[in-house]
Design a protein around this motif. Structure first.
Motif, short mmCIF file in Angstrom:
data_model
loop_
_atom_site.label_atom_id
_atom_site.label_comp_id
_atom_site.label_asym_id
_atom_site.label_seq_id
_atom_site.Cartn_x
_atom_site.Cartn_y
_atom_site.Cartn_z
N LEU A 1 0.84 -1.20 0.00
CA LEU A 1 0.00 0.00 0.00
C LEU A 1 0.88 1.25 0.00
O LEU A 1 2.10 1.17 -0.17
CB LEU A 1 -0.92 -0.03 1.21
N GLU A 2 0.27 2.39 0.20
CA GLU A 2 1.01 3.64 0.21
C GLU A 2 1.96 3.70 1.41
O GLU A 2 1.70 3.13 2.45
CB GLU A 2 0.03 4.83 0.23
N ARG A 3 3.05 4.43 1.25
CA ARG A 3 4.05 4.67 2.28
C ARG A 3 4.67 3.38 2.82
O ARG A 3 5.08 3.31 3.97
CB ARG A 3 3.45 5.47 3.43
N GLY A 4 4.72 2.35 1.96
CA GLY A 4 5.39 1.12 2.33
C GLY A 4 4.62 0.21 3.26
O GLY A 4 5.16 -0.80 3.72
N ARG A 5 3.36 0.52 3.53
CA ARG A 5 2.55 -0.38 4.36
C ARG A 5 2.22 -1.64 3.55
O ARG A 5 2.03 -1.58 2.33
CB ARG A 5 1.27 0.30 4.82
N VAL A 6 2.13 -2.77 4.25
CA VAL A 6 1.86 -4.05 3.59
C VAL A 6 0.65 -4.70 4.23
O VAL A 6 0.58 -4.86 5.45
CB VAL A 6 3.08 -5.00 3.70
N GLU A 7 -0.30 -5.06 3.40
CA GLU A 7 -1.49 -5.79 3.86
C GLU A 7 -1.31 -7.26 3.48
O GLU A 7 -1.21 -7.60 2.30
CB GLU A 7 -2.74 -5.21 3.20
N ASN A 8 -1.25 -8.13 4.47
CA ASN A 8 -0.93 -9.54 4.26
C ASN A 8 -2.15 -10.40 4.53
O ASN A 8 -2.82 -10.23 5.56
CB ASN A 8 0.22 -9.94 5.20
N LYS A 9 -2.40 -11.36 3.63
CA LYS A 9 -3.60 -12.17 3.74
C LYS A 9 -3.28 -13.64 3.50
O LYS A 9 -2.54 -13.97 2.57
CB LYS A 9 -4.66 -11.70 2.73
N LEU A 10 -3.83 -14.52 4.33
CA LEU A 10 -3.72 -15.96 4.11
C LEU A 10 -4.77 -16.40 3.11
O LEU A 10 -5.96 -16.17 3.30
CB LEU A 10 -3.91 -16.71 5.44
N LEU A 11 -4.34 -17.03 2.02
CA LEU A 11 -5.26 -17.47 0.97
C LEU A 11 -5.69 -18.92 1.15
O LEU A 11 -6.86 -19.26 0.95
CB LEU A 11 -4.63 -17.30 -0.41
N ALA A 12 -4.74 -19.80 1.50
CA ALA A 12 -5.05 -21.23 1.63
C ALA A 12 -3.86 -21.90 2.30
O ALA A 12 -2.84 -21.26 2.58
CB ALA A 12 -5.33 -21.86 0.27
N LYS A 13 -3.99 -23.20 2.53
CA LYS A 13 -2.92 -23.93 3.19
C LYS A 13 -2.84 -25.35 2.65
O LYS A 13 -3.86 -25.99 2.41
CB LYS A 13 -3.13 -23.95 4.70
N HIS A 14 -1.60 -25.82 2.47
CA HIS A 14 -1.34 -27.22 2.14
C HIS A 14 -1.09 -27.99 3.44
O HIS A 14 -0.60 -27.43 4.43
CB HIS A 14 -0.13 -27.35 1.23
N GLN A 15 -1.38 -29.28 3.42
CA GLN A 15 -1.08 -30.16 4.56
C GLN A 15 0.33 -30.70 4.37
O GLN A 15 0.54 -31.85 4.00
CB GLN A 15 -2.11 -31.29 4.64
N GLY A 16 1.30 -29.88 4.64
CA GLY A 16 2.69 -30.20 4.38
C GLY A 16 3.35 -29.00 3.73
O GLY A 16 2.70 -27.97 3.48
N ARG A 17 4.64 -29.09 3.46
CA ARG A 17 5.37 -27.96 2.91
C ARG A 17 4.92 -27.66 1.48
O ARG A 17 4.67 -28.57 0.70
CB ARG A 17 6.87 -28.24 2.95
N ALA A 18 4.83 -26.37 1.16
CA ALA A 18 4.47 -25.91 -0.19
C ALA A 18 5.72 -25.31 -0.81
O ALA A 18 6.17 -24.22 -0.42
CB ALA A 18 3.35 -24.88 -0.13
N HIS A 19 6.31 -26.02 -1.79
CA HIS A 19 7.60 -25.62 -2.34
C HIS A 19 7.50 -24.59 -3.45
O HIS A 19 8.32 -23.68 -3.51
CB HIS A 19 8.34 -26.86 -2.87
N LYS A 20 6.55 -24.73 -4.34
CA LYS A 20 6.59 -23.91 -5.54
C LYS A 20 5.20 -23.41 -5.94
O LYS A 20 4.16 -23.99 -5.59
CB LYS A 20 7.16 -24.71 -6.71
N MET A 21 5.22 -22.32 -6.73
CA MET A 21 4.01 -21.78 -7.35
C MET A 21 4.34 -21.38 -8.78
O MET A 21 5.51 -21.21 -9.14
CB MET A 21 3.49 -20.58 -6.56
N ALA A 22 3.31 -21.25 -9.59
CA ALA A 22 3.47 -20.87 -11.00
C ALA A 22 2.42 -19.83 -11.34
O ALA A 22 1.23 -20.02 -11.05
CB ALA A 22 3.33 -22.09 -11.92
#
Length: 511
Positions: free
Chosen positions: A128-149
């Motif tokens: 967002l403005e002035r370097g603020r960051v809005e962080n949101k959880l979208l989903a979760k894997h049951q185990g480590r999530a290595h990659k995205m495309a």
């Protein structure tokens, strides 16, 4: 009479002469220069980007190539002006464990960043403005999530894969995830392999409807998103094509795949652990139903894919032995055993293949013939990530060390290959132990720590071919058992926290 020694011009100088004579267009000259092997041999470290306080697991350029985003075991995401080395923004990712991948969404003014991590979470950070960051959880894997495309050119669509075998589709306009399928093994392994633990996912840049996934077996699976029924009325788990080198079909050694990449020519690059890197062209698919007893499956029903990597129909028109048609180009010399390494193309038209190695080096091969042309010292331990600049001959690399190295063709002298490329792939025992500790939410019980360590992929703690334990394995075991013995006294004083008698012996660990 002594003859004057004959001088030879470097190819870029010859191309320059040809351009001045009108024999090469300006556009072709620019492409030839950017793909010049002379520049590859002059790659050197421009600078190190130092701010992270943990292993740097992911580096990625934005679409313009002026910003590099990185993620680390310290759970922070940093946006770099890599040309100056200055930090544009640094923020906590919101993850509770090591960040495995971070990407800037295209056409988002570099304000939309998606991440996945060892905690299985998939998150979206909006700057967002002035370097603020809005962080949101979208989903979760049951185990480590290595990659995205990320779907090419889309500011909204991306996919993730995880060690739970799940592939998810995300649309940032809705902020929700669609669980597409859980990757299943081939039929003859259903009895003893419940799911394929996925390490890599990639989208075909020329046809974004096609995406490939790979993980804990020898097959790369290609899917067509157009076959998915968004109302959930059909099963989407069947790939439209499989890819695998002929000699690895039906492999019993437990090889797996750690990295995937598509070229602009729709070639598919696949990196195997404890094996090599292979390049598949469009006619090397095994079809949608691979038979482990045969190198080629000719019963493809994917003719609608129009000659893409999703089609094996063209194979039916080829005569001669199958081995001659489906053998992919191979790239050798590096070592991929200890960590989940990526693989990538390099050059304006993907003229080169690049990979990290357990020996701490960066390997560069010519794509057309698989010839190793460059080996560079990239890390004291292991290089995991190699990212190519989208427009020019620049590389970013990272690994076990806490910095990022930026490589540009600035060296005055051309490099030569080392005479002896040693393949020292063993990591110090303290590194393996510390890695597990850093991925644990709580290390209150040493026995649970041991169980967690030895539940990691088998390739991290290996034995010799004769069945005897290696010195590194023994050293690691002694370190953990010592840690356990030193902690027993404190655990004996608190029986209420007993884990129910889960003990581990040397025989159990190395059986």
């Amino acid at each position: 009479m002594n003859k004057r020694p004959r001088t030879t011009l470097d190819k870029p100088l010859l191309d320059l002469c040809h351009r001045e004579l009108g024999q090469i267009s300006n556009r072709n000259f620019a492409h030839r220069l950017a793909a010049s092997e002379d520049l590859v041999l002059r790659l050197d470290v421009l600078r190190k980007l130092e701010k992270h306080r943990g292993c740097v697991n992911t580096v990625c350029f934005n679409a313009d190539g002026d910003i590099l985003v990185s993620g680390s075991d310290d759970r922070r995401v940093i946006l770099w002006d890599w040309e100056t080395g200055h930090i544009k923004l640094s923020f906590h990712s919101g993850h509770t464990n090591n960040v495995f991948q971070a990407k800037i969404m295209p056409h988002s003014d570099d304000r939309s960043i998606v991440t996945c991590a060892a905690d299985g979470q998939v998150r979206h950070a909006q700057i967002l403005e002035r370097g603020r960051v809005e962080n949101k959880l979208l989903a979760k894997h049951q185990g480590r999530a290595h990659k995205m495309a990320i779907e090419p050119g889309s500011p909204h669509i991306f996919y993730t894969c995880g060690e739970d075998g799940l592939v998810q589709h995300f649309d940032l306009r809705t902020g929700t995830a669609t669980e597409l399928f859980t990757c299943q093994p081939i039929k003859d392994r259903w009895d003893y392999i419940p799911v394929i633990h996925l390490n890599a996912i990639a989208i075909d840049p020329r046809n974004p409807n096609l995406f490939a996934v790979a993980g804990s077996d020898e097959y790369t699976r290609l899917y067509d998103i157009r076959k998915y029924k968004w109302d959930g009325s059909s099963d989407f788990g069947q790939p439209v094509n499989f890819f695998c080198p002929p000699h690895l079909i039906g492999d019993q050694r437990g090889v797996g795949i750690t990295g995937l990449a598509f070229s602009e020519q729709r070639e598919l690059l696949v990196s195997y652990n404890d094996e090599y890197i292979y390049l598949f062209t469009q006619d090397m698919g095994l079809g949608p139903n691979p038979d482990p007893g045969s190198p080629v499956s000719m019963n493809s029903d994917s003719s609608e894919m129009g000659g893409s990597l999703g089609s094996a129909a063209s194979l039916s028109n080829i005569s001669g032995s199958a081995d001659e048609k489906i053998t992919p180009q191979v790239f050798k010399g590096h070592r991929n055993s200890e960590t989940v390494k990526g693989v990538n193309f390099f050059g304006p038209k993907c003229e080169y293949v690049v990979s990290g190695s357990d020996c701490g080096r960066i390997f560069i091969w010519r794509k057309k013939d698989g010839q190793l042309i460059r080996v560079m010292e990239g890390d004291k331990n292991v290089v995991n990530c190699i990212e190519s600049h989208p427009h020019t001959m620049v590389l970013a690399s990272s690994g076990i060390e806490y910095d990022i190295k930026m490589w540009t063709p600035k060296a005055h002298e051309k490099a030569t290959l080392p005479k002896n490329i040693e393949q020292n792939s063993s990591l110090p025992s303290f590194y393996l132990l510390s890695r597990v500790v850093s991925e644990s939410h709580s290390v209150q019980n040493p026995r649970k720590l041991m169980l967690q360590l030895f539940s990691l992929p088998r390739r991290r703690v290996r034995t010799n071919n004769n069945g005897e334990n290696s010195a590194a394995d023994r050293e690691l075991l002694e370190l953990i058992l010592t840690f356990n013995a030193n902690s027993d006294s404190s655990n004996d004083d608190d029986n209420d926290n007993d884990d129910g008698g889960d003990t581990v012996s040397q025989e159990d660990l190395f059986s």
